[in-house]
Design a protein around this motif. Structure first.
Motif, PDB file in Angstrom:
ATOM      1  N   GLY A   1      45.496  25.916  29.284  1.00 33.44           N
ATOM      2  CA  GLY A   1      44.721  24.386  28.531  1.00 33.44           C
ATOM      3  C   GLY A   1      42.963  24.144  28.830  1.00 33.44           C
TER       4      GLY A   1
ATOM      5  N   PRO B   1      51.963  26.185  27.737  1.00 35.11           N
ATOM      6  CA  PRO B   1      51.073  26.368  28.358  1.00 35.11           C
ATOM      7  C   PRO B   1      51.348  24.781  29.702  1.00 35.11           C
TER       8      PRO B   1
ATOM      9  N   ASP C   1      52.888  36.268  20.611  1.00 32.42           N
ATOM     10  CA  ASP C   1      52.621  34.677  19.331  1.00 32.42           C
ATOM     11  C   ASP C   1      53.049  35.961  18.021  1.00 32.42           C
TER      12      ASP C   1
ATOM     13  N   SER D   1      55.146  19.811  25.587  1.00 31.12           N
ATOM     14  CA  SER D   1      54.909  21.048  26.805  1.00 31.12           C
ATOM     15  C   SER D   1      56.404  20.015  27.610  1.00 31.12           C
TER      16      SER D   1
ATOM     17  N   ALA E   1      44.225  34.155  22.440  1.00 32.39           N
ATOM     18  CA  ALA E   1      44.263  33.183  22.383  1.00 32.39           C
ATOM     19  C   ALA E   1      45.659  32.144  23.299  1.00 32.39           C
ATOM     20  N   ARG E   2      46.819  32.732  22.820  1.00 27.86           N
ATOM     21  CA  ARG E   2      47.622  32.676  24.404  1.00 27.86           C
ATOM     22  C   ARG E   2      47.259  32.386  25.511  1.00 27.86           C
TER      23      ARG E   2
ATOM     24  N   ASP F   1      55.629  24.280  22.245  1.00 29.84           N
ATOM     25  CA  ASP F   1      54.223  24.364  22.186  1.00 29.84           C
ATOM     26  C   ASP F   1      54.036  24.850  20.421  1.00 29.84           C
ATOM     27  N   GLU F   2      54.495  25.231  19.716  1.00 24.87           N
ATOM     28  CA  GLU F   2      54.347  25.463  18.276  1.00 24.87           C
ATOM     29  C   GLU F   2      54.776  23.943  17.252  1.00 24.87           C
TER      30      GLU F   2
ATOM     31  N   ARG G   1      45.317  29.095  26.376  1.00 22.98           N
ATOM     32  CA  ARG G   1      46.204  27.837  25.977  1.00 22.98           C
ATOM     33  C   ARG G   1      46.560  27.256  26.501  1.00 22.98           C
ATOM     34  N   HIS G   2      47.320  28.700  27.636  1.00 23.18           N
ATOM     35  CA  HIS G   2      48.158  28.426  28.767  1.00 23.18           C
ATOM     36  C   HIS G   2      47.620  27.721  30.375  1.00 23.18           C
TER      37      HIS G   2
ATOM     38  N   CYS H   1      38.695  30.576  33.108  1.00 23.14           N
ATOM     39  CA  CYS H   1      40.294  30.226  32.978  1.00 23.14           C
ATOM     40  C   CYS H   1      40.219  29.286  34.508  1.00 23.14           C
TER      41      CYS H   1
ATOM     42  N   PHE I   1      39.740  24.772  25.972  1.00 19.77           N
ATOM     43  CA  PHE I   1      39.714  25.735  24.368  1.00 19.77           C
ATOM     44  C   PHE I   1      38.412  26.550  24.788  1.00 19.77           C
TER      45      PHE I   1
END
Lengths: 142, 227
Positions: free
Chosen positions: B116, A57, B26, A34, B109-110, A10-11, B113-114, B149, B118
């Motif tokens: 999906g 994700p 991260d 993904s 943040a991670r 995902d990076e 993001r997981h 979430c 924002f």
């Protein structure tokens, strides 16, 4: 012949730089950000190996591994992970992962594993073909 | 009571563990990108040597810029994690709620993001401050983000999921609001009703209510603040 690899992470920056370095070593590399995208690509194209981040994700690594293995059982999957615990490695191997490497990984050892994965895949395909031929011959002789 | 404290302590440790896991994951990703960039520089040097050609300065500069960017990302994350780790140093103190929301958004943040999702933080128009235990507030904000979430997880897969965090207009009644898009149907009444959530809210003297527009929820102070 060069190894054809699907790189999944995902990076985006990691995908770009890894594919550049892998291609410089003679591999043909396609990327997906993904597991869902990787599965869609597998329906259209065949690869010698998949190098995939374990945690992304959307679909988690274990589920992605199960889905890919059910779709393409002969495909070799090398997982990349931030932290490779014994439990996680055993679980991934049980589902059919070829190997599990910790990030940051050494590209030379990854390249060697990809080469091995391609050889293993070819053996599996050959074995399958032999079994098919045996089956056909048996049907005709019977 | 002693049992309740232990319960809260275990929850706090679990929260600390979840944040630590996300942050260290991260960090590993930043290191992996730095590692590959360093490897690419090495590849360039070997190629240049083999072909007796100079290294392309633009390419080398681009790589060094990428390494610097990753170091900056890692530095921000470590600073945030350090602030988080020190959030247990003091008992109640006056804290800037907006700053705490940004800290959670960065640390989680991670995780966000997981899902999906924002997450956007709207700047507060009036100062939003609370006299509170910093760690307790961070824990509650993190739990609110997690709940938001999870609610959005139940929605359609192909739609863009968003959480907008905003703050109340009255500085005397500090409020953190979470607006969800797409708007889920119902379920607001059962938010934060688990025993661990009630403990978490009690610890920082905050309650939960549906927001004014019915598309999210707000956390607000129930105890008069003498900060």
């Amino acid at each position: 012949m060069s190894e054809k690899v699907l790189l999944v992470d995902d990076e985006k920056e990691f995908l770009d730089i890894m594919s550049e370095r892998m291609e410089a070593r003679g591999m043909t590399v396609k990327t997906a950000d993904s597991a869902d995208q990787a599965l869609a690509m597998l329906e259209k194209e065949s690869f010698d190996a998949i190098v995939m981040d374990f945690k992304m994700p959307g679909m988690d690594g274990i589920q992605a591994l199960k889905n890919i293995k059910s779709q393409k059982p002969e495909l070799q999957i090398i997982l990349l992970t931030g932290y490779a615990t014994v439990e996680k490695t055993v679980e991934a191997m049980k589902i059919g992962a070829t190997d599990l490497l910790e990030k940051p990984a050494d590209l030379e050892s990854l390249a060697a594993k990809i080469k091995q994965a391609k050889a293993d895949k070819m053996l599996l395909v050959e074995k399958k073909t032999e079994e098919k031929i045996k089956d056909i011959l048996q049907r005709f002789s019977g | 009571m002693e049992h309740d404290n232990r319960h809260m302590d275990m929850d706090g440790i679990t929260f600390f563990g979840a944040v630590s896991a996300a942050v260290t994951h991260d960090m590993k990703n930043f290191l992996a990108i730095i590692n590959e960039n360093a490897g690419l520089l090495g590849d360039l040097a070997v190629n240049a040597q083999n072909r007796s050609l100079p290294i392309d300065p633009r390419k080398a500069l681009g790589i060094s810029e990428k390494i610097r960017n990753q170091v900056a990302r890692a530095d921000t994350m470590i600073k945030q994690f350090n602030r988080f780790s020190h959030s247990m140093d003091h008992a109640e103190e006056t804290v800037d709620v907006e700053e705490m929301v940004h800290l959670v958004a960065g640390l989680a943040a991670r995780i966000i993001r997981h899902h999906g999702v924002f997450l956007t933080v709207t700047p507060a128009t009036v100062p939003c401050r609370l006299k509170v235990h910093r760690f307790g507030l961070l824990h509650l904000i993190f739990r609110a983000v997690e709940i938001a979430c999870k609610i959005l997880d139940n929605g359609a897969m192909d739609t863009q999921k968003q959480v907008l965090v905003s703050f109340g207009m009255d500085p005397k009644v500090p409020e953190i609001c979470f607006t969800l898009d797409p708007v889920p149907t119902g379920g607001w009444d059962t938010l934060f009703d688990q025993p661990k959530d009630l403990d978490m809210r009690d610890r920082v003297h905050m309650a939960v209510k549906t927001n004014n527009t019915g598309n999210g929820f707000c956390l607000y102070r129930i105890r008069p603040d003498h900060a």
